[in-house]
Design an enzyme around this catalytic site. Structure first.
Site, PDB file in Angstrom:
ATOM      1  N   TYR A 138      36.960  34.419  42.827  1.00  0.00           N
ATOM      2  CA  TYR A 138      37.950  33.606  43.543  1.00  0.00           C
ATOM      3  C   TYR A 138      37.343  32.294  44.046  1.00  0.00           C
ATOM      4  O   TYR A 138      38.047  31.297  44.160  1.00  0.00           O
ATOM      5  CB  TYR A 138      38.488  34.382  44.765  1.00  0.00           C
ATOM      6  CG  TYR A 138      39.764  35.137  44.504  1.00  0.00           C
ATOM      7  CD1 TYR A 138      39.815  36.124  43.532  1.00  0.00           C
ATOM      8  CD2 TYR A 138      40.908  34.873  45.247  1.00  0.00           C
ATOM      9  CE1 TYR A 138      40.976  36.832  43.314  1.00  0.00           C
ATOM     10  CE2 TYR A 138      42.078  35.574  45.039  1.00  0.00           C
ATOM     11  CZ  TYR A 138      42.115  36.550  44.064  1.00  0.00           C
ATOM     12  OH  TYR A 138      43.273  37.254  43.852  1.00  0.00           O
ATOM     13  N   LYS A 189      32.644  47.213  37.963  1.00  0.00           N
ATOM     14  CA  LYS A 189      32.664  47.253  36.495  1.00  0.00           C
ATOM     15  C   LYS A 189      31.212  47.126  36.039  1.00  0.00           C
ATOM     16  O   LYS A 189      30.828  46.234  35.272  1.00  0.00           O
ATOM     17  CB  LYS A 189      33.553  46.116  35.961  1.00  0.00           C
ATOM     18  CG  LYS A 189      33.817  46.151  34.474  1.00  0.00           C
ATOM     19  CD  LYS A 189      34.678  47.327  34.020  1.00  0.00           C
ATOM     20  CE  LYS A 189      34.766  47.362  32.491  1.00  0.00           C
ATOM     21  NZ  LYS A 189      35.427  48.579  31.969  1.00  0.00           N
ATOM     22  N   ASP A 221      38.580  50.234  35.777  1.00  0.00           N
ATOM     23  CA  ASP A 221      39.651  50.693  34.880  1.00  0.00           C
ATOM     24  C   ASP A 221      40.002  52.154  35.181  1.00  0.00           C
ATOM     25  O   ASP A 221      41.177  52.531  35.246  1.00  0.00           O
ATOM     26  CB  ASP A 221      39.264  50.480  33.407  1.00  0.00           C
ATOM     27  CG  ASP A 221      37.883  50.991  33.046  1.00  0.00           C
ATOM     28  OD1 ASP A 221      37.101  51.344  33.963  1.00  0.00           O
ATOM     29  OD2 ASP A 221      37.557  51.048  31.840  1.00  0.00           O
ATOM     30  N   ASP A 245      42.315  42.747  44.705  1.00  0.00           N
ATOM     31  CA  ASP A 245      43.628  42.112  44.596  1.00  0.00           C
ATOM     32  C   ASP A 245      44.533  42.982  43.737  1.00  0.00           C
ATOM     33  O   ASP A 245      45.671  43.290  44.108  1.00  0.00           O
ATOM     34  CB  ASP A 245      43.474  40.718  43.968  1.00  0.00           C
ATOM     35  CG  ASP A 245      44.809  40.030  43.773  1.00  0.00           C
ATOM     36  OD1 ASP A 245      45.626  40.046  44.711  1.00  0.00           O
ATOM     37  OD2 ASP A 245      45.038  39.476  42.677  1.00  0.00           O
ATOM     38  N   ASP A 249      47.654  45.991  45.032  1.00  0.00           N
ATOM     39  CA  ASP A 249      49.065  45.941  44.627  1.00  0.00           C
ATOM     40  C   ASP A 249      49.478  47.274  44.010  1.00  0.00           C
ATOM     41  O   ASP A 249      50.561  47.791  44.282  1.00  0.00           O
ATOM     42  CB  ASP A 249      49.307  44.823  43.593  1.00  0.00           C
ATOM     43  CG  ASP A 249      49.839  43.543  44.226  1.00  0.00           C
ATOM     44  OD1 ASP A 249      49.504  43.273  45.400  1.00  0.00           O
ATOM     45  OD2 ASP A 249      50.593  42.808  43.549  1.00  0.00           O
TER      46      ASP A 249
HETATM   47  C1  IPM Z   1      47.002  38.573  47.886  1.00  0.00           C
HETATM   48  C2  IPM Z   1      47.627  37.505  47.037  1.00  0.00           C
HETATM   49  C3  IPM Z   1      46.722  36.287  47.067  1.00  0.00           C
HETATM   50  C4  IPM Z   1      45.396  36.689  46.463  1.00  0.00           C
HETATM   51  C5  IPM Z   1      47.301  35.045  46.359  1.00  0.00           C
HETATM   52  C6  IPM Z   1      48.666  34.692  46.900  1.00  0.00           C
HETATM   53  C7  IPM Z   1      46.365  33.875  46.457  1.00  0.00           C
HETATM   54  O1  IPM Z   1      47.856  37.972  45.748  1.00  0.00           O
HETATM   55  O2  IPM Z   1      46.816  38.341  49.096  1.00  0.00           O
HETATM   56  O3  IPM Z   1      46.712  39.640  47.364  1.00  0.00           O
HETATM   57  O4  IPM Z   1      45.234  36.665  45.230  1.00  0.00           O
HETATM   58  O5  IPM Z   1      44.483  37.018  47.226  1.00  0.00           O
HETATM   59 MG    MG Z   2      47.465  40.039  45.499  1.00  0.00          MG
END
Ligand code: IPM
Ligand code: MG
Length: 354
Positions: A138, A189, A221, A245, A249
């Site tokens: 990042y 990884k 993975d 990240d 999710d």
């Molecule tokens: C998160 C989001 C952010 C990230 C984006 C919006 C920059 O996806 O907070 O997970 O990738 O960190």
């Molecule tokens: Mg995210």
């Protein structure tokens, strides 16, 4: 308790308004809460031409904690990258040194049917994803788009982790495992990436200081697969920025209700930025149908981590549970037989229950 409030874009302002109602109620009860508002994301761009205006970063630095709504909206999608709303978020994380991102994924008994997985796989689920937040690909330099000698264009980014970056987040991981189920799974990884090989080496070394914790390592993975196969095997998952990240999710959806999940991003002194895990949802902005509970629960996390007021955190969490038990639901968590209400009404219900 000086709190910077950054509503941001999309549904940000309406969900933050509900969390503000809760904080106002706590203030009336005697907590020394002071709120000050500033712009971030697209709202920062509109107000000051910058997704993280100087005044916002200054306010955040002077505050004890930051409450953030969400950033992003269609109207900003074609801006050059430095002006895009997401940059505001990345820069405030970096600017405040918020390297430890805690993303709990837990299933409320009242909402167990909201998950896309079978109830028996997720019922009672309570995992904590700890994502490193200020390093990795990042932020690694160099990065960009360049033209090679043969004239072909190439995009490139750099993944790296320094020893101190790994060490400090690993300590947070082991310490949070100590307060929970005493299991830490470090995700990397290492079968392919040197950065990950090094990550694994350092995490293994830090583990020696925490003999009570059962440490395991897993390739990312496989971790993605295990999260949907048998998610209850995990307690704390420790991982780098980009893997975290993605996995966070995925984990949020196990609960079926991303609208319920708070997060905390902490620096070395427990100063923190608190925000819902979900995004700005521009498609439903301004309609009073968003779920404000993740933002309200983010205030609970703030009380727990920055202000060390576990009692207040539990009071907020209990109020949310009661509202769910009463059958009140926003659209995202609605099921037949429950009572569908809007964003503001949900905020009012939590204050009432508080
Ligand atoms: C998160 C989001 C952010 C990230 C984006 C919006 C920059 O996806 O907070 O997970 O990738 O960190
Ligand atoms: Mg995210």
């Amino acid at each position: 308790m000086k709190i910077a409030v950054l509503p941001g874009d999309g549904i940000g302002p309406e969900i933050v308004a509900q969390a503000a109602k809760v904080m106002e109620a706590l203030r009336k009860d005697g907590l020394p809460i002071e709120l000050e508002y500033a712009h971030i994301g697209g709202a920062g761009y509109d107000a000051a031409g910058d997704p993280l205006p100087d005044a916002t970063l200054k306010l955040a630095k002077e505050s004890d904690a930051v409450l953030l709504g969400a950033v992003g909206g269609y109207q900003y999608d074609n801006l050059p990258r430095p002006q895009r709303p997401e940059q505001g978020l990345l820069r405030i994380r970096k600017g405040l040194g918020l390297f430890a991102n805690l993303r709990p994924a837990m299933v409320y008994p009242e909402l167990v049917n909201a998950s896309s997985l079978k109830p028996e796989l997720v019922s009672g689920l309570d995992i904590m994803i700890l994502r490193e937040l200020t390093g990795d690909i990042y932020f690694g330099q160099p990065r960009g788009i360049r033209t090679l000698e043969n004239g072909e264009r190439q995009g490139f980014d750099t993944m790296h982790y320094s020893e101190s970056e790994i060490r400090r987040v690993a300590h947070v991981g082991f310490q949070s495992a100590m307060k929970r189920g005493k299991k830490l799974c470090s995700v990397d990884k290492a079968n392919v990436l040197d950065t990950s090989m090094f990550w694994r080496e350092i995490v293994t070394e830090v583990a020696k200081e925490y003999p009570q914790i059962e440490l395991s390592h897993m390739y990312v993975d496989n971790a993605a697969m295990q999260l949907v196969r048998a998610p209850k095997q995990f307690d704390v998952i420790l991982t780098g920025n980009i893997f975290g990240d993605i996995l966070s999710d995925e984990a949020s959806m196990l609960t079926g209700s991303i609208g319920m999940l708070p997060s905390a991003s902490l620096d070395a002194n427990n100063k923190g930025l608190y925000e819902p895990c979900h995004g700005s949802a521009p498609d439903i902005a301004g309609k009073d149908i968003a779920n404000p509970l993740a933002t309200i629960l983010s205030v609970a996390m703030m009380m727990r981590y920055t202000f060390a007021r576990v009692d207040v955190a539990q009071r907020i969490e209990t109020s949310v549970r009661k509202v769910l038990q009463q059958g009140l639901r926003t659209g995202d968590i609605y099921e037949a037989g429950m009572q569908k209400i809007g964003c503001a009404a949900m905020g009012d219900a939590v204050v009432e229950s508080l």
